[in-house]
Enzyme design. Structure first.
Site, PDB file in Angstrom:
ATOM      1  N   GLU A  35      -8.781   0.255  -2.624  1.00 34.62           N
ATOM      2  CA  GLU A  35      -9.614   0.283  -1.425  1.00 34.62           C
ATOM      3  C   GLU A  35     -10.519   1.503  -1.501  1.00 34.62           C
ATOM      4  OE1 GLU A  35      -6.499  -1.777   1.746  1.00 34.62           O
ATOM      5  OE2 GLU A  35      -6.811   0.410   1.783  1.00 34.62           O
ATOM      6  N   THR A  38      -6.485   6.305  10.473  1.00 31.66           N
ATOM      7  CA  THR A  38      -6.436   5.215   9.512  1.00 31.66           C
ATOM      8  C   THR A  38      -7.645   4.327   9.778  1.00 31.66           C
ATOM      9  OG1 THR A  38      -5.053   3.421   8.607  1.00 31.66           O
ATOM     10  CG2 THR A  38      -5.018   3.732  11.000  1.00 31.66           C
ATOM     11  N   THR A  39      -7.901   3.373   8.917  1.00 33.03           N
ATOM     12  CA  THR A  39      -9.071   2.518   9.082  1.00 33.03           C
ATOM     13  C   THR A  39      -8.987   1.780  10.415  1.00 33.03           C
ATOM     14  OG1 THR A  39      -9.150   2.236   6.688  1.00 33.03           O
ATOM     15  CG2 THR A  39     -10.450   0.711   8.015  1.00 33.03           C
ATOM     16  N   HIS A  57      -3.443  -4.943   7.885  1.00 31.60           N
ATOM     17  CA  HIS A  57      -3.585  -3.860   8.854  1.00 31.60           C
ATOM     18  C   HIS A  57      -2.673  -4.119  10.044  1.00 31.60           C
ATOM     19  CE1 HIS A  57      -5.481  -0.112  10.134  1.00 31.60           C
ATOM     20  NE2 HIS A  57      -5.306  -0.559  11.362  1.00 31.60           N
ATOM     21  N   ARG A 104      -9.740   7.810  -0.546  1.00 29.56           N
ATOM     22  CA  ARG A 104     -10.716   8.193   0.477  1.00 29.56           C
ATOM     23  C   ARG A 104     -11.616   9.313  -0.029  1.00 29.56           C
ATOM     24  NH1 ARG A 104      -9.062   6.402   6.018  1.00 29.56           N
ATOM     25  NH2 ARG A 104     -10.803   7.743   6.656  1.00 29.56           N
ATOM     26  N   ARG A 158      -7.435  12.646   1.406  1.00 30.44           N
ATOM     27  CA  ARG A 158      -6.384  13.117   2.301  1.00 30.44           C
ATOM     28  C   ARG A 158      -5.000  12.685   1.858  1.00 30.44           C
ATOM     29  NH1 ARG A 158      -7.641   9.993   7.872  1.00 30.44           N
ATOM     30  NH2 ARG A 158      -9.650  11.003   7.476  1.00 30.44           N
ATOM     31  N   HIS A 159      -4.913  11.628   1.048  1.00 33.02           N
ATOM     32  CA  HIS A 159      -3.596  11.213   0.554  1.00 33.02           C
ATOM     33  C   HIS A 159      -3.656  10.882  -0.940  1.00 33.02           C
ATOM     34  CE1 HIS A 159      -5.418   7.396   1.704  1.00 33.02           C
ATOM     35  NE2 HIS A 159      -5.157   7.574   2.987  1.00 33.02           N
ATOM     36  N   GLU A 209     -10.704  -9.682   3.150  1.00 38.25           N
ATOM     37  CA  GLU A 209      -9.418  -9.326   3.744  1.00 38.25           C
ATOM     38  C   GLU A 209      -9.633  -9.254   5.246  1.00 38.25           C
ATOM     39  OE1 GLU A 209      -6.072  -5.761   3.900  1.00 38.25           O
ATOM     40  OE2 GLU A 209      -7.384  -5.926   2.148  1.00 38.25           O
ATOM     41  N   ASN A 223       0.846  -1.182   0.000  1.00 40.13           N
ATOM     42  CA  ASN A 223       0.000   0.000   0.000  1.00 40.13           C
ATOM     43  C   ASN A 223       0.891   1.244   0.000  1.00 40.13           C
ATOM     44  OD1 ASN A 223      -1.608   2.225   0.970  1.00 40.13           O
ATOM     45  ND2 ASN A 223      -3.148   0.745   1.600  1.00 40.13           N
ATOM     46  N   ASP A 240      -0.184   4.416   0.073  1.00 39.34           N
ATOM     47  CA  ASP A 240      -0.881   5.604   0.575  1.00 39.34           C
ATOM     48  C   ASP A 240       0.046   6.545   1.344  1.00 39.34           C
ATOM     49  OD1 ASP A 240      -3.203   4.539  -0.440  1.00 39.34           O
ATOM     50  OD2 ASP A 240      -4.084   4.032   1.495  1.00 39.34           O
ATOM     51  N   HIS A 241       0.963   5.976   2.136  1.00 37.38           N
ATOM     52  CA  HIS A 241       1.785   6.819   3.001  1.00 37.38           C
ATOM     53  C   HIS A 241       2.813   7.630   2.215  1.00 37.38           C
ATOM     54  CE1 HIS A 241      -0.020   5.437   6.679  1.00 37.38           C
ATOM     55  NE2 HIS A 241       0.044   4.206   6.220  1.00 37.38           N
ATOM     56  N   HIS A 247      -5.793   3.497  -1.328  1.00 37.50           N
ATOM     57  CA  HIS A 247      -7.113   3.807  -0.770  1.00 37.50           C
ATOM     58  C   HIS A 247      -7.488   5.211  -1.212  1.00 37.50           C
ATOM     59  CE1 HIS A 247      -9.821   4.072   3.102  1.00 37.50           C
ATOM     60  NE2 HIS A 247     -10.472   4.364   1.982  1.00 37.50           N
ATOM     61  N   HIS A 263       2.229   0.750   5.930  1.00 39.57           N
ATOM     62  CA  HIS A 263       2.940   1.653   6.837  1.00 39.57           C
ATOM     63  C   HIS A 263       4.316   1.142   7.241  1.00 39.57           C
ATOM     64  CE1 HIS A 263       3.849   3.653  10.723  1.00 39.57           C
ATOM     65  NE2 HIS A 263       3.386   4.706  10.078  1.00 39.57           N
TER      66      HIS A 263
END
Length: 254
Positions: free
Chosen positions: A70, A100-101, A198, A45, A49-50, A151, A7, A9-10, A43, A221
């Site tokens: 996602e 985060t989720t 996660h 969103r 935000r990212h 998942e 992922n 996203d970060h 993801h 992450h």
């Protein structure tokens, strides 16, 4: 062997901190693929935000492995997915106030909405996974609404300490791992493909990769954090080695 999807996203989170053009999730994704991952996860969103819409467009054009999107099960997001055609969609819960989720999707409480979204996506040839807690009613609801994959949310396992002693004398991490093993088997008995993610990191991933039938791990992450120190290719390769170790040790039974 369990597959690894990263992922990114970060990477976008760091970029959006300055609202600039770097670091680029597209470049990070390419390096992850070069290192040998099976896919890239993002993801999109609702508050953007990212990951941004342009990221999805560019990654869809450039990812050569598998692109897993996602998203929330909203009309807006379903429409975006139908236009951009990711290789897989994972429906997740979403709250604007969360960092985060925080937990799995309540499939049992939203069967109507999920059936509609899944039917639209799968009707367009996009496989759908549901991000759920590893509990029986959510597994069974996922099967009823027509998902092809689940998942399993590994946050409780990741946050449990092996030193936590429960009232019955058991260990917290062992209990959460047992739940993952049992519900992975439960999901597979209903014909669902099982993924997990996660909070997985370099210290706890091996046991999850060893779960029988584990198809895919989504990790972000910890890999991006490690990449800040050692570079993303090395960070990904180190995680791939641990996933392979877990697969070689499996199947895990408790």
């Amino acid at each position: 062997m369990s597959r690894l999807c990263v992922n990114v996203d970060h990477v976008a989170t760091l970029r959006e901190a300055r609202k600039t053009v770097e670091p680029d999730p597209l470049e990070a994704a390419a390096l992850c693929e070069k290192a040998g991952v099976a896919g890239i996860t993002i993801h999109l969103r609702e508050d953007r935000r990212h990951i941004q819409d342009r990221d999805l467009e560019e990654l869809r054009a450039r990812v050569t492995t598998m692109l897993n999107l996602e998203m929330a099960a909203t009309d807006e997001m379903v429409g975006i997915a139908l236009r951009r055609r990711p290789d897989q969609v994972t429906l997740v819960p979403e709250k604007r106030e969360e960092v985060t989720t925080e937990g799995g999707l309540d499939a049992a409480g939203h069967e109507g909405v999920l059936k509609e979204a899944i039917a639209a996506l799968q009707g367009a040839g996009i496989p759908v996974s549901l991000f759920i807690d590893p509990v029986p009613d959510q597994i069974e609801a996922s099967s009823r609404v027509g998902a092809q994959l689940v998942e399993l949310h590994t946050g409780r396992y990741a946050n449990a300490s092996g030193d936590d002693v429960l009232a019955d004398g058991g260990r917290g991490a062992e209990r959460e791992l047992r739940a993952l093993v049992e519900e992975a088997a439960h999901a597979q008995s209903l014909g669902l493909v099982v993924n997990a993610g996660h909070g997985l990191n370099y210290d706890n991933v091996v046991a999850v990769a060893a779960i029988e039938g584990m198809h895919e791990l989504n990790i972000g992450h910890s890999i991006i954090s490690r990449a800040v120190i050692v570079g993303i290719e090395r960070a990904v390769r180190e995680m791939l080695e641990l996933v392979a170790d877990g697969t070689a040790q499996g199947p895990l039974t408790l």
